[in-house]
Enzyme design. Structure first.
Site, PDB file in Angstrom:
ATOM      1  CB  CYS A 288      -0.962  -0.011   1.184  1.00 30.02           C
ATOM      2  SG  CYS A 288      -0.152  -0.152   2.802  1.00 30.02           S
TER       3      CYS A 288
ATOM      4  CG  HIS B  54      -4.048   0.635   4.690  1.00 33.13           C
ATOM      5  ND1 HIS B  54      -3.544  -0.248   3.752  1.00 33.13           N
ATOM      6  CD2 HIS B  54      -5.060   1.326   4.075  1.00 33.13           C
ATOM      7  CE1 HIS B  54      -4.237  -0.112   2.626  1.00 33.13           C
ATOM      8  NE2 HIS B  54      -5.154   0.831   2.793  1.00 33.13           N
TER       9      HIS B  54
END
Length: 331
Positions: free
Chosen positions: A11, A288
Protein backbone atom coordinates in the site's frame (compact mmCIF):
# COMPACT_ATOMS: atom_id res chain seq x y z
CA UNK A 1 -8.87 6.65 -12.59
CA UNK A 2 -7.43 3.20 -12.01
CA UNK A 3 -6.81 1.30 -8.80
CA UNK A 4 -3.63 -0.61 -7.97
CA UNK A 5 -3.61 -4.19 -6.74
CA UNK A 6 -1.97 -4.75 -3.37
CA UNK A 7 0.76 -7.35 -3.83
CA UNK A 8 1.23 -7.93 -0.11
CA UNK A 9 1.73 -4.88 2.12
CA UNK A 10 2.50 -2.72 -0.94
CA UNK A 11 0.00 0.00 0.00
CA UNK A 12 2.94 2.36 0.65
CA UNK A 13 4.00 1.98 -3.00
CA UNK A 14 0.47 2.25 -4.40
CA UNK A 15 -0.24 5.47 -2.50
CA UNK A 16 2.95 7.18 -3.72
CA UNK A 17 2.38 6.06 -7.32
CA UNK A 18 -1.13 7.53 -7.32
CA UNK A 19 0.27 10.84 -6.05
CA UNK A 20 2.89 10.96 -8.80
CA UNK A 21 0.09 10.27 -11.29
CA UNK A 22 -1.38 13.59 -10.13
CA UNK A 23 1.63 15.53 -11.47
CA UNK A 24 0.73 16.09 -15.18
CA UNK A 25 4.17 17.21 -16.49
CA UNK A 26 5.80 14.18 -14.85
CA UNK A 27 3.28 11.76 -16.37
CA UNK A 28 3.37 13.52 -19.76
CA UNK A 29 7.13 13.10 -19.91
CA UNK A 30 6.88 9.33 -19.65
CA UNK A 31 3.81 8.90 -21.83
CA UNK A 32 5.37 11.00 -24.60
CA UNK A 33 8.27 8.56 -24.88
CA UNK A 34 10.93 11.19 -24.11
CA UNK A 35 12.33 8.93 -21.41
CA UNK A 36 13.44 6.37 -24.04
CA UNK A 37 16.82 8.02 -24.57
CA UNK A 38 17.84 6.53 -21.22
CA UNK A 39 16.57 2.97 -21.67
CA UNK A 40 19.92 1.61 -22.87
CA UNK A 41 21.60 2.69 -19.64
CA UNK A 42 22.21 0.47 -16.65
CA UNK A 43 19.09 1.83 -14.93
CA UNK A 44 16.99 1.85 -18.08
CA UNK A 45 14.93 -1.16 -17.04
CA UNK A 46 13.68 0.72 -13.99
CA UNK A 47 12.54 3.72 -16.05
CA UNK A 48 10.94 1.47 -18.66
CA UNK A 49 9.02 -0.48 -16.00
CA UNK A 50 7.84 2.78 -14.43
CA UNK A 51 6.73 4.07 -17.82
CA UNK A 52 4.73 0.90 -18.55
CA UNK A 53 2.98 1.21 -15.20
CA UNK A 54 2.20 4.91 -15.74
CA UNK A 55 0.79 4.06 -19.16
CA UNK A 56 -1.44 1.33 -17.74
CA UNK A 57 -2.66 3.64 -14.97
CA UNK A 58 -3.31 6.70 -17.13
CA UNK A 59 -4.45 5.19 -20.43
CA UNK A 60 -6.37 2.19 -19.15
CA UNK A 61 -10.11 1.92 -18.74
CA UNK A 62 -11.40 4.11 -15.93
CA UNK A 63 -12.35 2.13 -12.85
CA UNK A 64 -10.20 -0.89 -13.69
CA UNK A 65 -7.49 -2.32 -11.43
CA UNK A 66 -3.86 -2.43 -12.57
CA UNK A 67 -1.29 -4.84 -11.17
CA UNK A 68 2.11 -3.22 -10.44
CA UNK A 69 3.74 -6.68 -10.41
CA UNK A 70 6.35 -6.04 -13.12
CA UNK A 71 7.40 -2.67 -11.68
CA UNK A 72 7.64 -4.12 -8.18
CA UNK A 73 9.77 -7.00 -9.45
CA UNK A 74 12.30 -4.54 -10.87
CA UNK A 75 12.17 -2.52 -7.64
CA UNK A 76 12.67 -5.62 -5.48
CA UNK A 77 15.56 -6.80 -7.63
CA UNK A 78 17.46 -3.56 -7.06
CA UNK A 79 16.26 -3.00 -3.50
CA UNK A 80 15.50 -6.30 -1.71
CA UNK A 81 14.28 -4.43 1.38
CA UNK A 82 11.09 -3.60 -0.55
CA UNK A 83 10.13 -7.24 -0.99
CA UNK A 84 6.49 -8.26 -0.74
CA UNK A 85 4.94 -8.78 2.65
CA UNK A 86 7.17 -6.35 4.54
CA UNK A 87 6.10 -3.12 6.23
CA UNK A 88 7.76 -0.19 4.47
CA UNK A 89 7.81 3.59 4.76
CA UNK A 90 6.16 5.60 1.96
CA UNK A 91 8.66 8.45 2.25
CA UNK A 92 11.64 6.10 1.93
CA UNK A 93 10.07 4.50 -1.15
CA UNK A 94 9.38 7.93 -2.70
CA UNK A 95 13.00 9.04 -2.27
CA UNK A 96 14.25 5.71 -3.62
CA UNK A 97 11.95 5.96 -6.65
CA UNK A 98 12.97 9.54 -7.49
CA UNK A 99 16.67 8.73 -7.06
CA UNK A 100 16.44 5.68 -9.33
CA UNK A 101 14.55 7.58 -12.04
CA UNK A 102 17.04 10.43 -11.81
CA UNK A 103 19.96 8.02 -12.22
CA UNK A 104 18.30 6.54 -15.31
CA UNK A 105 17.40 9.86 -16.90
CA UNK A 106 20.14 12.30 -15.87
CA UNK A 107 21.84 14.44 -18.49
CA UNK A 108 19.26 13.66 -21.16
CA UNK A 109 19.01 17.38 -21.76
CA UNK A 110 17.47 17.23 -25.23
CA UNK A 111 14.60 15.16 -23.87
CA UNK A 112 13.54 17.43 -21.02
CA UNK A 113 10.17 19.15 -21.00
CA UNK A 114 10.74 22.33 -23.04
CA UNK A 115 8.59 24.54 -20.83
CA UNK A 116 10.69 23.89 -17.71
CA UNK A 117 13.57 26.15 -16.76
CA UNK A 118 17.08 24.72 -16.70
CA UNK A 119 18.82 27.46 -14.75
CA UNK A 120 19.46 25.76 -11.44
CA UNK A 121 22.93 25.14 -10.08
CA UNK A 122 23.22 21.51 -8.97
CA UNK A 123 25.91 20.06 -6.77
CA UNK A 124 28.20 17.44 -8.30
CA UNK A 125 27.97 14.97 -5.48
CA UNK A 126 25.24 13.24 -3.54
CA UNK A 127 24.22 15.34 -0.56
CA UNK A 128 22.03 14.82 2.47
CA UNK A 129 19.77 17.57 3.72
CA UNK A 130 20.82 18.79 7.17
CA UNK A 131 17.29 18.05 8.35
CA UNK A 132 17.38 14.46 7.18
CA UNK A 133 15.94 14.09 3.67
CA UNK A 134 18.11 12.86 0.86
CA UNK A 135 18.81 14.98 -2.19
CA UNK A 136 19.48 13.98 -5.75
CA UNK A 137 22.71 13.92 -7.69
CA UNK A 138 24.05 16.88 -9.63
CA UNK A 139 23.15 16.15 -13.24
CA UNK A 140 19.88 17.48 -14.62
CA UNK A 141 16.89 15.21 -15.20
CA UNK A 142 13.11 15.47 -15.29
CA UNK A 143 13.26 14.61 -11.57
CA UNK A 144 15.53 17.53 -10.70
CA UNK A 145 13.60 19.94 -12.92
CA UNK A 146 10.27 19.14 -11.29
CA UNK A 147 11.08 18.07 -7.73
CA UNK A 148 14.48 19.43 -6.75
CA UNK A 149 14.84 22.65 -4.79
CA UNK A 150 17.79 24.23 -3.05
CA UNK A 151 18.34 25.55 0.46
CA UNK A 152 21.08 27.87 1.59
CA UNK A 153 22.25 27.72 5.20
CA UNK A 154 23.87 30.97 6.39
CA UNK A 155 26.26 30.05 9.22
CA UNK A 156 27.48 33.02 11.27
CA UNK A 157 30.28 33.09 13.84
CA UNK A 158 29.00 34.83 16.97
CA UNK A 159 32.51 36.11 17.78
CA UNK A 160 33.62 37.84 14.55
CA UNK A 161 30.28 37.80 12.67
CA UNK A 162 31.81 36.09 9.62
CA UNK A 163 29.11 34.35 7.60
CA UNK A 164 29.45 31.48 5.15
CA UNK A 165 26.69 30.04 2.96
CA UNK A 166 26.25 26.30 2.50
CA UNK A 167 23.88 25.24 -0.31
CA UNK A 168 22.05 21.92 -0.11
CA UNK A 169 19.66 20.33 -2.58
CA UNK A 170 16.45 18.55 -1.63
CA UNK A 171 13.59 16.66 -3.21
CA UNK A 172 11.58 16.13 -0.02
CA UNK A 173 11.54 18.47 2.98
CA UNK A 174 11.15 16.56 6.25
CA UNK A 175 9.33 18.85 8.65
CA UNK A 176 9.33 18.51 12.45
CA UNK A 177 5.96 18.56 14.23
CA UNK A 178 6.12 21.13 17.06
CA UNK A 179 2.95 20.09 18.90
CA UNK A 180 1.44 16.89 20.27
CA UNK A 181 -2.20 17.97 19.82
CA UNK A 182 -2.72 20.27 16.83
CA UNK A 183 -0.75 22.68 14.67
CA UNK A 184 -0.58 24.03 11.13
CA UNK A 185 1.76 23.35 8.24
CA UNK A 186 3.05 26.90 8.72
CA UNK A 187 3.94 26.00 12.32
CA UNK A 188 5.98 23.05 11.00
CA UNK A 189 7.70 25.29 8.44
CA UNK A 190 8.53 27.91 11.07
CA UNK A 191 10.04 25.20 13.25
CA UNK A 192 12.13 23.91 10.33
CA UNK A 193 13.42 27.36 9.37
CA UNK A 194 13.91 28.81 12.84
CA UNK A 195 17.37 30.07 13.73
CA UNK A 196 19.51 27.42 15.43
CA UNK A 197 22.35 28.20 17.83
CA UNK A 198 25.44 26.00 17.48
CA UNK A 199 27.24 25.56 20.79
CA UNK A 200 29.16 22.92 22.76
CA UNK A 201 29.76 19.89 20.53
CA UNK A 202 28.04 21.65 17.62
CA UNK A 203 30.39 24.63 17.47
CA UNK A 204 31.57 25.74 14.04
CA UNK A 205 35.18 26.09 12.95
CA UNK A 206 35.45 29.75 12.02
CA UNK A 207 37.82 30.38 9.11
CA UNK A 208 38.47 33.93 10.34
CA UNK A 209 39.02 33.13 14.01
CA UNK A 210 40.95 29.94 13.10
CA UNK A 211 39.27 28.07 15.95
CA UNK A 212 35.93 26.68 17.09
CA UNK A 213 33.29 29.24 17.97
CA UNK A 214 29.61 29.39 18.86
CA UNK A 215 27.49 30.20 15.84
CA UNK A 216 23.98 30.53 14.47
CA UNK A 217 22.50 29.03 11.30
CA UNK A 218 19.59 30.34 9.24
CA UNK A 219 18.03 28.38 6.37
CA UNK A 220 16.47 29.91 3.24
CA UNK A 221 14.92 28.46 0.10
CA UNK A 222 16.99 29.75 -2.81
CA UNK A 223 15.42 27.59 -5.51
CA UNK A 224 11.79 26.56 -5.15
CA UNK A 225 10.81 23.39 -7.05
CA UNK A 226 7.77 23.20 -9.27
CA UNK A 227 6.49 20.34 -7.11
CA UNK A 228 7.13 20.80 -3.39
CA UNK A 229 6.90 17.63 -1.31
CA UNK A 230 6.64 17.80 2.47
CA UNK A 231 7.25 14.83 4.74
CA UNK A 232 5.61 15.24 8.13
CA UNK A 233 7.86 13.53 10.69
CA UNK A 234 5.21 11.54 12.54
CA UNK A 235 7.60 8.75 13.52
CA UNK A 236 10.14 9.63 16.19
CA UNK A 237 12.31 7.98 18.81
CA UNK A 238 11.48 8.33 22.50
CA UNK A 239 14.27 6.78 24.57
CA UNK A 240 14.76 3.41 22.84
CA UNK A 241 11.24 3.17 21.47
CA UNK A 242 9.80 4.54 18.24
CA UNK A 243 6.36 6.11 18.32
CA UNK A 244 3.90 7.77 15.96
CA UNK A 245 2.69 11.34 16.48
CA UNK A 246 -1.05 11.63 15.85
CA UNK A 247 -0.97 15.45 15.75
CA UNK A 248 -3.75 17.00 13.66
CA UNK A 249 -1.86 19.21 11.19
CA UNK A 250 -3.90 21.75 9.25
CA UNK A 251 -2.63 22.31 5.71
CA UNK A 252 -4.17 24.60 3.04
CA UNK A 253 -5.59 23.28 -0.22
CA UNK A 254 -4.44 26.40 -2.06
CA UNK A 255 -2.39 29.57 -1.64
CA UNK A 256 0.30 28.05 0.54
CA UNK A 257 2.69 30.98 0.89
CA UNK A 258 6.37 30.04 1.17
CA UNK A 259 7.66 33.59 0.74
CA UNK A 260 8.65 33.97 4.44
CA UNK A 261 11.20 31.18 3.93
CA UNK A 262 12.46 32.17 0.46
CA UNK A 263 15.27 34.42 -0.70
CA UNK A 264 14.09 37.89 -1.84
CA UNK A 265 14.05 37.10 -5.57
CA UNK A 266 11.52 34.29 -4.98
CA UNK A 267 9.17 36.09 -2.62
CA UNK A 268 6.77 37.31 -5.28
CA UNK A 269 6.29 33.89 -6.80
CA UNK A 270 6.07 31.43 -3.92
CA UNK A 271 2.46 30.22 -3.70
CA UNK A 272 1.51 26.56 -4.02
CA UNK A 273 -1.67 24.46 -4.31
CA UNK A 274 -2.16 20.97 -2.93
CA UNK A 275 -2.41 18.23 -5.54
CA UNK A 276 -2.00 15.00 -3.54
CA UNK A 277 -1.70 13.60 -0.01
CA UNK A 278 -0.39 10.28 1.32
CA UNK A 279 -2.36 9.17 4.38
CA UNK A 280 -1.11 6.76 7.06
CA UNK A 281 -3.66 4.98 9.25
CA UNK A 282 -2.82 2.83 12.24
CA UNK A 283 0.41 2.28 14.12
CA UNK A 284 4.09 1.77 13.38
CA UNK A 285 4.02 -1.96 12.75
CA UNK A 286 0.39 -2.31 11.73
CA UNK A 287 -0.47 0.62 9.48
CA UNK A 288 -2.03 1.25 6.10
CA UNK A 289 -1.33 3.86 3.43
CA UNK A 290 -3.78 5.42 1.00
CA UNK A 291 -3.84 8.59 -1.12
CA UNK A 292 -6.04 11.60 -1.79
CA UNK A 293 -5.36 13.01 -5.26
CA UNK A 294 -6.77 15.84 -7.34
CA UNK A 295 -7.28 15.31 -11.04
CA UNK A 296 -6.34 18.54 -12.81
CA UNK A 297 -8.73 17.95 -15.72
CA UNK A 298 -11.81 18.09 -13.46
CA UNK A 299 -10.45 19.68 -10.26
CA UNK A 300 -12.15 16.84 -8.36
CA UNK A 301 -10.58 14.94 -5.46
CA UNK A 302 -10.47 11.15 -5.20
CA UNK A 303 -9.54 8.62 -2.56
CA UNK A 304 -7.24 5.80 -3.72
CA UNK A 305 -7.17 2.84 -1.34
CA UNK A 306 -5.26 0.25 -3.36
CA UNK A 307 -7.93 -1.09 -5.77
CA UNK A 308 -10.74 1.03 -4.34
CA UNK A 309 -11.43 4.49 -5.80
CA UNK A 310 -14.06 6.98 -4.68
CA UNK A 311 -14.69 10.67 -5.24
CA UNK A 312 -14.48 12.75 -2.07
CA UNK A 313 -15.48 16.33 -1.20
CA UNK A 314 -12.75 18.88 -0.57
CA UNK A 315 -13.73 18.96 3.10
CA UNK A 316 -12.34 15.42 3.54
CA UNK A 317 -8.96 16.21 1.97
CA UNK A 318 -7.90 17.83 5.24
CA UNK A 319 -7.01 14.66 7.18
CA UNK A 320 -5.43 14.31 10.61
CA UNK A 321 -3.43 11.33 9.37
CA UNK A 322 -1.56 13.11 6.53
CA UNK A 323 2.03 11.92 6.07
CA UNK A 324 3.23 13.27 2.71
CA UNK A 325 1.96 16.46 1.06
CA UNK A 326 2.44 17.21 -2.65
CA UNK A 327 2.10 20.87 -3.64
CA UNK A 328 2.32 22.28 -7.16
CA UNK A 329 3.51 25.80 -7.95
CA UNK A 330 0.53 28.03 -8.74
CA UNK A 331 2.47 29.85 -11.44
Amino acid sequence: LTGLRNLGNTCYMNAVLQCLCSVPPFVDYFLSGKYKAATDKENGEYAAAFRRLMSAMCLGKSGCVVSPEIFHSVLEMKHPSFRKGTQQDAQEFLICLLNELHEALKNVRAQLCPHLNDNAVFKKRRVTNARGSKASVGETSIVTQLFEGQLSYAITCLECKTTIDRPESFTVLSLPIPSMSACSLQDCLQCFFQEDTLTSNNQIHCSSCKTKRDGVVNGTITKAPQIMIFHLKRFEWEDKHRRKLSTNIHYPLSSLDLSPYCSPHLCRDAEYSLCAVVIHHGFLDDGHYMAFCKRSATDNWYSFDDAQISEIPKSLVQADTAYLLFYTHQG
